[in-house]
Design a protein around this motif. Structure first.
Motif, mmCIF file in Angstrom:
data_model
loop_
_atom_site.group_PDB
_atom_site.id
_atom_site.type_symbol
_atom_site.label_atom_id
_atom_site.label_comp_id
_atom_site.label_asym_id
_atom_site.label_seq_id
_atom_site.Cartn_x
_atom_site.Cartn_y
_atom_site.Cartn_z
ATOM 1 N N VAL A 1 4.277 1.615 1.917
ATOM 2 C CA VAL A 1 5.279 2.532 1.383
ATOM 3 C C VAL A 1 4.836 3.955 1.707
ATOM 4 C CG1 VAL A 1 6.573 3.256 -0.644
ATOM 5 C CG2 VAL A 1 5.710 0.905 -0.496
ATOM 6 N N VAL A 2 5.612 4.647 2.507
ATOM 7 C CA VAL A 2 5.314 6.032 2.886
ATOM 8 C C VAL A 2 6.139 6.950 1.999
ATOM 9 C CG1 VAL A 2 5.241 7.713 4.753
ATOM 10 C CG2 VAL A 2 4.879 5.286 5.255
ATOM 11 N N ALA A 3 5.455 7.830 1.285
ATOM 12 C CA ALA A 3 6.162 8.667 0.304
ATOM 13 C C ALA A 3 5.754 10.131 0.444
ATOM 14 C CB ALA A 3 5.863 8.180 -1.113
ATOM 15 N N VAL B 1 10.215 0.479 -4.853
ATOM 16 C CA VAL B 1 9.811 -0.798 -4.247
ATOM 17 C C VAL B 1 10.479 -1.960 -4.979
ATOM 18 C CG1 VAL B 1 7.865 -2.343 -3.784
ATOM 19 C CG2 VAL B 1 7.616 0.116 -3.403
ATOM 20 N N GLN B 2 10.527 -1.891 -6.294
ATOM 21 C CA GLN B 2 11.190 -2.949 -7.067
ATOM 22 C C GLN B 2 12.660 -3.085 -6.693
ATOM 23 O OE1 GLN B 2 10.376 -2.282 -11.292
ATOM 24 N NE2 GLN B 2 9.150 -4.145 -11.274
ATOM 25 N N GLN C 1 0.847 -1.190 0.000
ATOM 26 C CA GLN C 1 0.000 0.000 0.000
ATOM 27 C C GLN C 1 0.885 1.243 0.000
ATOM 28 O OE1 GLN C 1 -2.444 -0.352 3.483
ATOM 29 N NE2 GLN C 1 -3.658 -2.047 2.666
ATOM 30 N N ILE C 2 0.434 2.281 -0.678
ATOM 31 C CA ILE C 2 1.166 3.546 -0.713
ATOM 32 C C ILE C 2 0.422 4.563 0.142
ATOM 33 C CG2 ILE C 2 1.943 5.463 -2.167
ATOM 34 C CD1 ILE C 2 2.167 3.441 -4.480
ATOM 35 N N THR D 1 11.078 8.582 0.516
ATOM 36 C CA THR D 1 10.245 7.376 0.475
ATOM 37 C C THR D 1 10.848 6.293 1.362
ATOM 38 O OG1 THR D 1 9.606 7.912 -1.806
ATOM 39 C CG2 THR D 1 9.177 5.670 -1.042
ATOM 40 N N ARG D 2 10.004 5.655 2.156
ATOM 41 C CA ARG D 2 10.484 4.574 3.019
ATOM 42 C C ARG D 2 9.464 3.443 3.033
ATOM 43 N NH1 ARG D 2 8.603 5.225 8.609
ATOM 44 N NH2 ARG D 2 7.181 7.001 8.727
ATOM 45 N N ILE D 3 9.920 2.280 3.420
ATOM 46 C CA ILE D 3 9.080 1.077 3.419
ATOM 47 C C ILE D 3 8.938 0.563 4.854
ATOM 48 C CG2 ILE D 3 8.861 -1.301 2.591
ATOM 49 C CD1 ILE D 3 10.580 -0.409 0.160
ATOM 50 N N ILE D 4 7.700 0.276 5.241
ATOM 51 C CA ILE D 4 7.424 -0.273 6.571
ATOM 52 C C ILE D 4 6.830 -1.662 6.392
ATOM 53 C CG2 ILE D 4 6.155 0.018 8.729
ATOM 54 C CD1 ILE D 4 5.995 3.019 8.107
#
Length: 236
Positions: A27-29, A42-43, A6-7, A16-19
């Motif tokens: 994905v927090v952007a 993400v890729q 989810q974004i 941008t960071r990934i939790i």
């Protein structure tokens, strides 16, 4: 990719960071980052995400829930680091009422007594524990805030699956209600931790020194949370 995500756009995010949490990849952007850039990011992090998901799955498997499978008479209810028996009693009241005095007592309406009421008792216990959490957190804030002028703007009890507490930019303190299940000194540690962020926004040596001024034994409390946090997060 072998997972969905989810974004979430954030005004406060600078990058941008990934939790990764149990069953969820978020994905927090920043607001202005193009969506295709987010997907590319993400890729590029795909291998790291899969490894993080596997690690969380392994930890979740290791931890056992502290809660009973059925909320009925005689069940063991976790609270403040201990386990207390649940007594179920009929009542003329319209909704379930929870009391606590060396044991949990669920006063269940007569109409519910003739059917399965485990889920309703669980919901009533959670409501009770959230209210009790607010009372205890406010008491802890009153105990520690004045010493270093660490006064929060607001205090909120939250249901969170990935963190124990937070301190917002306007000094709003959020505390996870599940900490009421842990020993009281663990809840106190998290409250003090977030209060200290009012003065020091990072986890520098200065921050930990401030925590130690309030709780000289904070490391043992922190260690308990690291060791048992997985079981605690599984909730009631």
């Amino acid at each position: 990719m072998p997972f969905s995500y989810q974004i979430r756009r954030s005004q406060r995010a600078t990058q941008t960071r990934i939790i990764v949490t149990p069953g969820k990849v978020e994905v927090v952007a920043p607001v202005k980052v193009a969506e295709h850039k987010i997907h590319q990011f993400v890729q590029s992090k795909q291998q790291w995400i899969v490894q993080a998901m596997d690690k969380i799955a392994a930890k979740t498997h290791q931890h056992k829930t502290l809660a009973p499978t059925v909320y009925g008479h005689g069940a063991d209810i976790p609270y403040q680091g201990e386990s207390y028996k649940l007594a179920v009693r009929p009542t003329k009241l319209k909704r379930i009422k929870i009391e606590f005095s060396r044991e949990f007592i669920a006063h269940v309406p007569d109409a519910l007594m003739i059917q399965d009421h485990s889920a309703e008792i669980k919901d009533a216990l959670i409501r009770w524990m959230k209210k009790e959490s607010k009372i205890q957190v406010e008491q802890l804030v009153n105990r520690h805030a004045e010493r270093k002028q660490l006064f929060p703007q607001t205090i909120k009890i939250k249901t969170q699956k990935s963190r124990w507490g937070s301190c917002g930019i306007h000094n709003d303190i959020n505390i996870n209600w599940l900490l009421i299940i842990a020993p009281p000194e663990v809840l106190e540690y998290v409250v003090v931790h977030e209060l200290c962020h009012i003065k020091v926004r990072n986890h520098s040596a200065h921050f930990w020194a401030l925590v130690a001024e309030h709780l000289p034994d904070y490391q043992s409390r922190r260690h308990w949370l690291k060791k048992h946090g997985g079981s605690l997060m599984m909730g009631l």
